[in-house]
Design a protein around this motif. Structure first.
Motif, mmCIF file in Angstrom:
data_model
loop_
_atom_site.group_PDB
_atom_site.id
_atom_site.type_symbol
_atom_site.label_atom_id
_atom_site.label_comp_id
_atom_site.label_asym_id
_atom_site.label_seq_id
_atom_site.Cartn_x
_atom_site.Cartn_y
_atom_site.Cartn_z
ATOM 1 N N SER A 131 23.789 29.309 88.621
ATOM 2 C CA SER A 131 24.832 28.908 87.676
ATOM 3 C C SER A 131 25.268 27.471 87.948
ATOM 4 C CB SER A 131 26.037 29.850 87.786
ATOM 5 O OG SER A 131 25.663 31.176 87.486
ATOM 6 N N PRO A 132 25.545 26.704 86.915
ATOM 7 C CA PRO A 132 25.969 25.309 87.106
ATOM 8 C C PRO A 132 27.399 25.227 87.602
ATOM 9 C CG PRO A 132 26.139 25.909 84.800
ATOM 10 C CD PRO A 132 25.514 27.098 85.501
ATOM 11 N N ASN A 174 24.391 19.568 84.008
ATOM 12 C CA ASN A 174 24.078 20.871 84.609
ATOM 13 C C ASN A 174 24.114 21.994 83.575
ATOM 14 O OD1 ASN A 174 23.436 20.389 87.298
ATOM 15 N ND2 ASN A 174 25.580 20.271 87.906
ATOM 16 N N SER A 175 25.083 21.933 82.670
ATOM 17 C CA SER A 175 25.216 22.986 81.668
ATOM 18 C C SER A 175 23.990 23.059 80.773
ATOM 19 C CB SER A 175 26.474 22.757 80.818
ATOM 20 O OG SER A 175 27.639 22.852 81.614
ATOM 21 N N GLN A 220 21.733 21.045 93.524
ATOM 22 C CA GLN A 220 22.154 22.139 92.649
ATOM 23 C C GLN A 220 20.970 22.973 92.168
ATOM 24 O OE1 GLN A 220 25.547 22.298 91.574
ATOM 25 N NE2 GLN A 220 25.274 24.196 90.469
ATOM 26 N N MET A 221 19.901 22.318 91.780
ATOM 27 C CA MET A 221 18.790 23.003 91.131
ATOM 28 C C MET A 221 17.740 23.535 92.101
ATOM 29 S SD MET A 221 19.543 22.982 87.965
ATOM 30 C CE MET A 221 20.810 22.193 86.968
ATOM 31 N N LEU A 259 21.935 16.813 91.531
ATOM 32 C CA LEU A 259 21.081 17.692 90.735
ATOM 33 C C LEU A 259 19.993 18.336 91.600
ATOM 34 C CD1 LEU A 259 20.626 15.662 87.419
ATOM 35 C CD2 LEU A 259 22.079 17.661 87.826
ATOM 36 N N GLU A 285 31.406 19.874 92.616
ATOM 37 C CA GLU A 285 30.509 20.278 91.540
ATOM 38 C C GLU A 285 29.489 21.299 92.031
ATOM 39 O OE1 GLU A 285 29.588 20.345 87.613
ATOM 40 O OE2 GLU A 285 31.093 19.016 88.501
ATOM 41 N N ALA A 313 20.843 24.208 83.062
ATOM 42 C CA ALA A 313 20.930 25.620 83.464
ATOM 43 C C ALA A 313 20.422 26.560 82.384
ATOM 44 C CB ALA A 313 22.383 25.972 83.809
ATOM 45 N N THR A 348 28.755 18.101 85.154
ATOM 46 C CA THR A 348 28.982 19.359 84.442
ATOM 47 C C THR A 348 28.221 19.380 83.122
ATOM 48 O OG1 THR A 348 31.177 19.674 85.432
ATOM 49 C CG2 THR A 348 30.722 20.856 83.397
ATOM 50 N N HIS A 350 30.549 26.871 91.866
ATOM 51 C CA HIS A 350 29.654 27.356 90.816
ATOM 52 C C HIS A 350 30.461 28.004 89.689
ATOM 53 C CE1 HIS A 350 25.815 26.920 93.055
ATOM 54 N NE2 HIS A 350 26.624 27.007 94.094
ATOM 55 N N ASN A 351 29.877 28.024 88.511
ATOM 56 C CA ASN A 351 30.539 28.607 87.346
ATOM 57 C C ASN A 351 30.469 30.132 87.425
ATOM 58 O OD1 ASN A 351 31.554 29.318 84.839
ATOM 59 N ND2 ASN A 351 30.527 27.631 83.773
#
Length: 299
Positions: free
Chosen positions: A78-79, A105-106, A47-48, A44, A235, A109, A102, A239-240
């Motif tokens: 984007s997650p 993160n969703s 990612q963040m 996290l 993950e 985000a 996921t 990215h989405n």
């Protein structure tokens, strides 16, 4: 593709993808964070915080034009997506950790993505708040993402057998709908796509490779197991792009094809780089014989 058709198809496409994700989730997936606290925390943070900072550095170093710079930052915010779980399954990662990441993160985000996008719009395009992801549009993103996931989770809880049967058809339908929508959108701006590939293709590739590398190396430095680190890498590295493209292209959101272009390019490249990384990770797994996951806390 006409804007009227886009208004209908982009939310529908994203809704189908999120519904499919919801059919695979349970409340326990959110609770599972206690089983892998270190892996979840490191992933996290990467990612963040770390990846948006790295993406900003790449954007500034490349001196991208404003719309492409915002598009890269949208991608970075984007997650991870459901594709990460697929690759993790193929290359012996911890899929349960992917599902957990996921899910978390969703949700996160919904707050971090509008913040990063609005700051990027202000920095690169001089937005005064009259455009971008305003509060009303944040609610739209919330609805596009969480409502279909919630519906899928409810179906999974009340009709588990039906949900299990529907996972594959919904996944296939989402791929077909997304392919039609994205190909139609790209064909509508094919000249711009070709020009953008030259301008941002290398940056998107570098960002993808860096994301995959950090996603694996950071957990390993903190003694997280190989399988959990592979899951983290996918993950963070996948990215989405679907969500980012939808936000960029949808007339109800940003309505800017240039902003969506980096995600379209990234979304194409990542399938190949992730497969290459998976092969390297699988080879490393065989040579080190490191298959010990992070210990689960005692009940």
């Amino acid at each position: 593709m006409s804007s009227g058709l886009s208004i209908v198809l982009f939310p529908v496409a994203l809704g189908i993808v999120m519904l499919g994700l919801g059919l695979t989730l349970t409340v326990d997936d959110f609770r599972r964070v206690v089983a892998y606290p270190r892996a979840v925390f490191v992933s996290l943070v990467c990612q963040m915080l770390i990846l948006p900072a790295i993406c900003l550095g790449l954007v500034l170093a490349a001196d991208l034009r404003p719309e492409l710079a915002v598009g890269m930052m949208l991608l970075a915010a984007s997650p991870g997506g459901s594709t990460a779980s697929l690759y993790s399954h193929l290359f012996k990662g911890n899929v349960a950790l992917n599902v957990t990441l996921t899910a978390i993160n969703s949700v996160l985000a919904l707050f971090t993505l509008p913040l990063i996008v609005n700051l990027s719009l202000a920095e690169f395009m001089g937005s005064d708040g009259s455009i971008g992801l305003q509060f009303g549009k944040v609610l739209q993103v919330f609805a596009l993402v969480l409502i279909p996931i919630a519906i899928g989770m409810i179906v999974r809880r009340r009709r588990p057998a039906f949900a299990a049967r529907m996972q594959r058809p919904v996944r296939i339908l989402s791929v077909v709908v997304l392919a039609v929508v994205i190909v139609g959108a790209v064909l509508g701006v094919r000249e711009e796509f070709a020009e953008t590939l030259g301008a941002v293709g290398l940056i998107a590739l570098l960002f993808n490779l860096i994301s995959l590398a950090i996603g694996y190396a950071a957990p390993r430095l903190l003694r997280v197991g190989h399988r959990e680190s592979v899951a983290s890498s996918f993950e963070i590295g996948l990215h989405n792009a679907t969500l980012a493209i939808t936000i960029g292209l949808s007339p109800a959101l940003l309505n800017n094809s240039d902003i969506a272009m980096p995600s379209a390019i990234y979304g194409t490249l990542m399938f190949f780089t992730a497969a290459l990384f998976g092969l390297v990770a699988a080879r490393r797994d065989r040579t080190t014989a490191d298959r010990t996951p992070e210990p689960t806390p005692a009940a």
